[in-house]
Design an enzyme around this catalytic site. Structure first.
Site, PDB file in Angstrom:
ATOM      1  N   THR A 148      60.639 -63.544 -10.157  1.00  0.00           N
ATOM      2  CA  THR A 148      60.732 -62.983  -8.807  1.00  0.00           C
ATOM      3  C   THR A 148      60.819 -64.057  -7.724  1.00  0.00           C
ATOM      4  O   THR A 148      61.499 -63.882  -6.714  1.00  0.00           O
ATOM      5  CB  THR A 148      59.476 -62.113  -8.541  1.00  0.00           C
ATOM      6  OG1 THR A 148      59.486 -61.058  -9.489  1.00  0.00           O
ATOM      7  CG2 THR A 148      59.465 -61.527  -7.154  1.00  0.00           C
ATOM      8  N   ASP A 193      64.159 -63.402 -16.461  1.00  0.00           N
ATOM      9  CA  ASP A 193      62.924 -62.690 -16.148  1.00  0.00           C
ATOM     10  C   ASP A 193      61.954 -63.190 -17.225  1.00  0.00           C
ATOM     11  O   ASP A 193      62.338 -63.325 -18.390  1.00  0.00           O
ATOM     12  CB  ASP A 193      63.169 -61.183 -16.299  1.00  0.00           C
ATOM     13  CG  ASP A 193      61.946 -60.368 -15.920  1.00  0.00           C
ATOM     14  OD1 ASP A 193      62.031 -59.621 -14.944  1.00  0.00           O
ATOM     15  OD2 ASP A 193      60.909 -60.463 -16.617  1.00  0.00           O
ATOM     16  N   SER A 194      60.727 -63.474 -16.848  1.00  0.00           N
ATOM     17  CA  SER A 194      59.850 -64.136 -17.823  1.00  0.00           C
ATOM     18  C   SER A 194      59.496 -63.257 -19.013  1.00  0.00           C
ATOM     19  O   SER A 194      58.947 -63.741 -19.995  1.00  0.00           O
ATOM     20  CB  SER A 194      58.597 -64.677 -17.147  1.00  0.00           C
ATOM     21  OG  SER A 194      57.675 -63.653 -16.885  1.00  0.00           O
ATOM     22  N   SER A 195      59.838 -61.968 -18.957  1.00  0.00           N
ATOM     23  CA  SER A 195      59.639 -61.117 -20.149  1.00  0.00           C
ATOM     24  C   SER A 195      60.544 -61.594 -21.288  1.00  0.00           C
ATOM     25  O   SER A 195      60.320 -61.245 -22.442  1.00  0.00           O
ATOM     26  CB  SER A 195      59.972 -59.667 -19.830  1.00  0.00           C
ATOM     27  OG  SER A 195      59.292 -59.273 -18.687  1.00  0.00           O
ATOM     28  N   THR A 222      55.901 -64.154 -13.183  1.00  0.00           N
ATOM     29  CA  THR A 222      54.450 -64.052 -13.364  1.00  0.00           C
ATOM     30  C   THR A 222      54.057 -63.338 -14.653  1.00  0.00           C
ATOM     31  O   THR A 222      52.964 -63.555 -15.173  1.00  0.00           O
ATOM     32  CB  THR A 222      53.807 -63.295 -12.185  1.00  0.00           C
ATOM     33  OG1 THR A 222      54.438 -62.018 -12.069  1.00  0.00           O
ATOM     34  CG2 THR A 222      53.943 -64.062 -10.895  1.00  0.00           C
ATOM     35  N   GLN A 260      38.736 -58.185 -26.552  1.00  0.00           N
ATOM     36  CA  GLN A 260      39.494 -57.448 -25.532  1.00  0.00           C
ATOM     37  C   GLN A 260      38.849 -57.599 -24.154  1.00  0.00           C
ATOM     38  O   GLN A 260      39.466 -57.287 -23.140  1.00  0.00           O
ATOM     39  CB  GLN A 260      39.566 -55.966 -25.910  1.00  0.00           C
ATOM     40  CG  GLN A 260      40.383 -55.734 -27.165  1.00  0.00           C
ATOM     41  CD  GLN A 260      40.358 -54.291 -27.645  1.00  0.00           C
ATOM     42  OE1 GLN A 260      40.064 -53.376 -26.907  1.00  0.00           O
ATOM     43  NE2 GLN A 260      40.654 -54.098 -28.919  1.00  0.00           N
ATOM     44  N   CYS A 261      37.587 -58.042 -24.127  1.00  0.00           N
ATOM     45  CA  CYS A 261      36.927 -58.281 -22.832  1.00  0.00           C
ATOM     46  C   CYS A 261      37.480 -59.574 -22.240  1.00  0.00           C
ATOM     47  O   CYS A 261      37.687 -60.542 -22.965  1.00  0.00           O
ATOM     48  CB  CYS A 261      35.423 -58.486 -23.009  1.00  0.00           C
ATOM     49  SG  CYS A 261      34.573 -57.021 -23.539  1.00  0.00           S
TER      50      CYS A 261
HETATM   51  N1  ASP Z   1      59.274 -59.588 -14.107  1.00  0.00           N
HETATM   52  C1  ASP Z   1      59.084 -60.780 -13.322  1.00  0.00           C
HETATM   53  C2  ASP Z   1      58.953 -61.946 -14.273  1.00  0.00           C
HETATM   54  O1  ASP Z   1      57.917 -62.144 -14.847  1.00  0.00           O
HETATM   55  C3  ASP Z   1      57.902 -60.637 -12.453  1.00  0.00           C
HETATM   56  C4  ASP Z   1      57.591 -61.847 -11.616  1.00  0.00           C
HETATM   57  O2  ASP Z   1      58.294 -62.820 -11.557  1.00  0.00           O
HETATM   58  O3  ASP Z   1      56.582 -61.786 -10.935  1.00  0.00           O
HETATM   59  O4  ASP Z   1      59.893 -62.672 -14.450  1.00  0.00           O
END
Ligand code: ASP
Length: 356
Positions: free
Chosen positions: A26, A71-73, A103, A291-292
């Site tokens: 982003t 996109d970082s995904s 992010t 998971q905590c």
């Molecule tokens: N989907 C975006 C990413 O991780 C979100 C971001 O950049 O905040 O690439």
């Protein structure tokens, strides 16, 4: 790959040299009227126009745009290796590195880089934004400017933060301790189990006792492979034997992070423990992470985790999931022999966990 050089110190010699590696996300988006105002990655040649405050630094800034911007995904271990290679190839010429990253998976990337960049003694600061540079109200501008300032910060010629960090909103966090916990507010990252390395307000207040010490003798060494035959098995009430069995019998599987409850507890039903035991006997490493988000895994504290200890599950202390899975990928990639692997997985390599 595109490289842009900006010398904001001209005509004076620059005080510091910072390499900014743009991966996507982003942070670097602007509205494109050609596509009806939709967001597209922005051309960094216009960076001084978009962020004129950069002129206030007396620096040589090099912008290195990786291709494709993602996109970082879509990040992969191969992409982590490419980022590490860029840092290694440019290590001697720069005082610090800033990585612009989405992010969503930033905590995974920061963790992975902290392991891959063995012997690091310069700042590598990952940052991103919840709102892009191209919007009127955004966090991209300050996150970028603060990250550059931190990457360049020195005392007596030594970098103040010689480690991989995430700089976001008002915090500088150790990269392998951070987690994205918020998708709407600006304070997206937290580190429950380790103090912030700095707090960012009108001044940047460094928490020197929490920062890894600078050691001049350290030499950067890049580990070139990461093992992807790993998996995460998250516990939930009602998880079936079929699901666990299928996952643990995945061909080529080398390591599993078991996401347990509380201080490392899991179901005690015999089929479950038996499946774990069989997997461990086949040579699959199993790491217990809670998971905590706060607290530590303490196998043996309750009967429900003693069984895990008995069959050889390794206790992950206060490792984050992101650090646990990337540490496994790193140590397996190094072809660490089994006994050394078990030891190194549960001891701190670069500040990622608190030994029990
Ligand atoms: N989907 C975006 C990413 O991780 C979100 C971001 O950049 O905040 O690439």
């Amino acid at each position: 790959m595109k490289v842009i050089q900006i010398d904001t110190a001209t005509p004076n010699p620059p005080e510091q040299a910072i390499l900014i590696i743009y991966t996507g996300g982003t942070i670097g988006m602007v509205k494109d009227p050609k596509i009806g105002g939709g967001f597209v990655p922005f051309d960094f040649e216009q960076i001084l126009e978009k962020i004129p405050e950069l002129h206030h630094f007396d620096m040589q800034l090099t912008l290195y745009s990786l291709e494709p911007l993602i996109d970082s995904s879509d990040i992969t271990p191969e992409y982590w290796l490419r980022i590490s290679q860029v840092i290694q190839e440019n290590y001697a010429q720069y005082d610090g590195f800033v990585i612009l990253h989405g992010t969503d998976t930033m905590a995974y990337s920061a963790s992975a880089l902290s392991f891959l960049l063995e012997g690091l003694n310069k700042p590598v600061i990952l940052t991103g934004a919840q709102l892009p540079i191209g919007t009127v109200r955004n966090d991209a501008r300050t996150n970028l400017l603060t990250s550059i300032e931190i990457a360049a910060a020195k005392k007596d010629g030594k970098p103040l933060v010689p480690e991989v960090c995430i700089c976001f909103h008002d915090l500088l966090l150790r990269g392998n301790r951070a987690k994205k916990l918020e998708s709407a507010h600006f304070d997206a990252f937290q580190s429950e189990n380790y103090p912030a390395l700095a707090t960012i307000g009108t001044h940047i207040e460094y928490n020197f006792s929490a920062i890894l010490p600078y050691e001049s003798a350290r030499q950067l060494q890049l580990q070139p492979v990461m093992e992807s035959n790993v998996a995460i098995l998250k516990m939930f009430p009602g998880i079936s034997a079929k699901v666990v069995k299928n996952l643990l019998s995945t061909e080529g599987l080398k390591g599993v992070v078991l996401e347990t409850y509380g201080s490392g507890n899991a179901p005690t039903v015999p089929w479950f423990i038996e499946l774990l035991k069989e997997a461990i006997q086949k040579g699959i490493h199993i790491l217990n992470i809670s998971q905590c988000i706060g607290g530590q895994v303490r196998q043996g504290r309750y009967a429900t985790s003693s069984l895990l200890l008995d069959v050889g599950v390794l206790g992950g202390s206060d490792l984050t999931l992101e650090a646990g899975i990337t540490k496994m990928m790193y140590l397996l990639g190094k072809k660490t022999p089994a006994s050394a692997f078990k030891k190194r997985l549960v001891e701190p390599l670069c500040g990622e966990l608190t030994p029990i």
